[in-house]
Design a protein around this motif. Structure first.
Motif, mmCIF file in Angstrom:
data_model
loop_
_atom_site.group_PDB
_atom_site.id
_atom_site.type_symbol
_atom_site.label_atom_id
_atom_site.label_comp_id
_atom_site.label_asym_id
_atom_site.label_seq_id
_atom_site.Cartn_x
_atom_site.Cartn_y
_atom_site.Cartn_z
ATOM 1 N N MET A 1 9.231 -28.573 37.295
ATOM 2 C CA MET A 1 8.937 -28.481 35.856
ATOM 3 C C MET A 1 8.860 -27.019 35.413
ATOM 4 O O MET A 1 9.392 -26.634 34.374
ATOM 5 N N PHE A 2 8.169 -26.207 36.235
ATOM 6 C CA PHE A 2 8.030 -24.794 35.902
ATOM 7 C C PHE A 2 9.390 -24.103 35.902
ATOM 8 O O PHE A 2 9.684 -23.287 35.027
ATOM 9 N N ASN A 3 10.229 -24.427 36.902
ATOM 10 C CA ASN A 3 11.564 -23.819 36.995
ATOM 11 C C ASN A 3 12.442 -24.231 35.822
ATOM 12 O O ASN A 3 13.247 -23.444 35.330
ATOM 13 N N VAL A 4 12.283 -25.491 35.385
ATOM 14 C CA VAL A 4 13.048 -25.965 34.219
ATOM 15 C C VAL A 4 12.647 -25.171 32.981
ATOM 16 O O VAL A 4 13.493 -24.756 32.176
ATOM 17 N N GLY A 5 11.332 -24.926 32.841
ATOM 18 C CA GLY A 5 10.850 -24.140 31.714
ATOM 19 C C GLY A 5 11.369 -22.715 31.750
ATOM 20 O O GLY A 5 11.732 -22.150 30.715
ATOM 21 N N LEU A 277 11.158 -24.277 20.901
ATOM 22 C CA LEU A 277 12.346 -24.026 21.719
ATOM 23 C C LEU A 277 12.062 -24.089 23.217
ATOM 24 O O LEU A 277 12.892 -24.603 23.983
ATOM 25 N N VAL A 278 10.911 -23.558 23.658
ATOM 26 C CA VAL A 278 10.664 -23.455 25.108
ATOM 27 C C VAL A 278 9.368 -24.108 25.563
ATOM 28 O O VAL A 278 9.052 -24.067 26.757
ATOM 29 N N GLY A 279 8.607 -24.706 24.671
ATOM 30 C CA GLY A 279 7.388 -25.377 25.080
ATOM 31 C C GLY A 279 6.141 -24.564 24.790
ATOM 32 O O GLY A 279 6.217 -23.387 24.438
#
Length: 335
Positions: A1-5, A277-279
């Protein structure tokens, strides 16, 4: 999840940096004395005539650098205020911090008899002092023991303080000399007046000190954005962290408006656009917020300079035309 963010952040950050560069180039080439885009690089390399060099180096470049720095400062200040107060509608302009800085700067202007360029490095300090007093008042009246800051009450108190300070500005206008009234009116309208290199160099130290500190406190902001009980349960010293972040955000906002005038809504819009856009994690959206704030203010100023050929519309008015409907949309959304 962190890498996706992180991947999403890199994608949008790259895109927005490129957009910021495009807006910057448009800003230095468009205006009453235009500079052709294909001439910008040759002029920068020293291959320009006197008129081109003067327009670029003495007029446009310092103005755009001031706008970019001020936009970053206002955007970051808004993001921190929203996290510290857990209120998505918090903005230095809306809750009266900018107005507090404006009263201090106006009093200083009247005291030094309008000789502000010689005090470029003092203005952010004056704005910070008066804005900090304003922020303390707002915080005090919107805080309840065992419950913390009340988000709705913060907005109501801030709007009330901003209105009261606007009344103070009107009193200053009515008692000032005619030659001083123009400056005060320009400040209220958000007309960027500090457009020389000294004003940029005066802004820069505040950004150099403030940005790394806020980035370092990104995890703290993530925790503060949760409930009061959760933050206490995680062992956070809420009072100390909130005070530190509040002081830094007020300092950034005050430094920005000390040279741009009373510009609101940048600190409201930029963080929200970045979060969409990015959370909502501060590590992800804070870097993007910087470039969104810079591009919004540079674009507003460019539109104001070229929209009407016979006059210049203050950047603050252009931003307000966009930001006020956006504020109403967020108010409706959070209702």
């Amino acid at each position: 999840m962190f890498n996706v963010g992180r991947k999403k952040q890199r994608k949008w950050l790259t895109a927005w940096i490129l957009l910021t560069i495009v807006i910057f180039v448009m800003g230095i080439s468009m205006g009453a004395a235009s500079v052709s885009m294909d001439r910008i690089i040759p002029i920068l390399l020293g291959d320009g005539n006197f008129k081109e060099s003067f327009v670029l180096f003495s007029v446009r470049l310092p103005r755009m650098f001031v706008l970019a720095a001020a936009g970053m400062a206002l955007a970051l200040a808004g993001a921190v205020l929203q996290g510290v107060t857990r209120n998505d509608l918090a903005d230095p302009g809306i809750i009266g911090i900018n107005a507090g800085a404006g009263v201090g700067i106006t009093l200083f202007y009247l005291l030094v008899d309008g000789d502000l360029p010689n005090f470029a490095y003092v203005l952010p300090i004056v704005g910070f002092g008066s804005a900090l007093l304003t922020a303390i008042c707002i915080y005090f009246f919107s805080y309840k023991r065992n419950e913390g800051v009340q988000p709705v009450q913060l907005i109501l108190v801030g709007v009330g303080v901003a209105s009261a300070l606007s009344g103070v500005m009107m009193i200053l206008i009515s008692s000032a000399e005619r030659s001083d009234v123009q400056f005060i009116a320009q400040w209220l309208a958000g007309s960027v007046w500090g457009t020389d290199w000294p004003f940029f160099w005066a802004l820069l130290p505040w950004l150099v000190l403030g940005i790394p500190f806020i980035f370092y406190k990104a995890n703290v902001l993530n925790v503060l954005a949760m409930t009061e009980q959760t933050a206490v349960g995680l062992g956070l010293n809420i009072g100390r962290e909130r005070l530190q972040l509040l002081v830094v955000s007020v300092a950034l906002a005050a430094a920005a408006v000390s040279v741009t005038g009373g510009i609101a809504f940048i600190g409201l819009m930029a963080p929200h656009i970045a979060k969409q856009l990015v959370g909502p994690r501060f590590q992800f959206f804070l870097p993007l917020t910087l470039f969104i704030g810079a591009s919004l203010l540079m674009l507003a100023d460019t539109i104001g300079r070229v929209a009407i050929s016979t006059a210049t519309v203050p950047a603050g008015i252009v931003v307000a035309c966009i930001g006020a409907p956006y504020f109403l949309y967020l108010l409706r959304k959070n209702d």
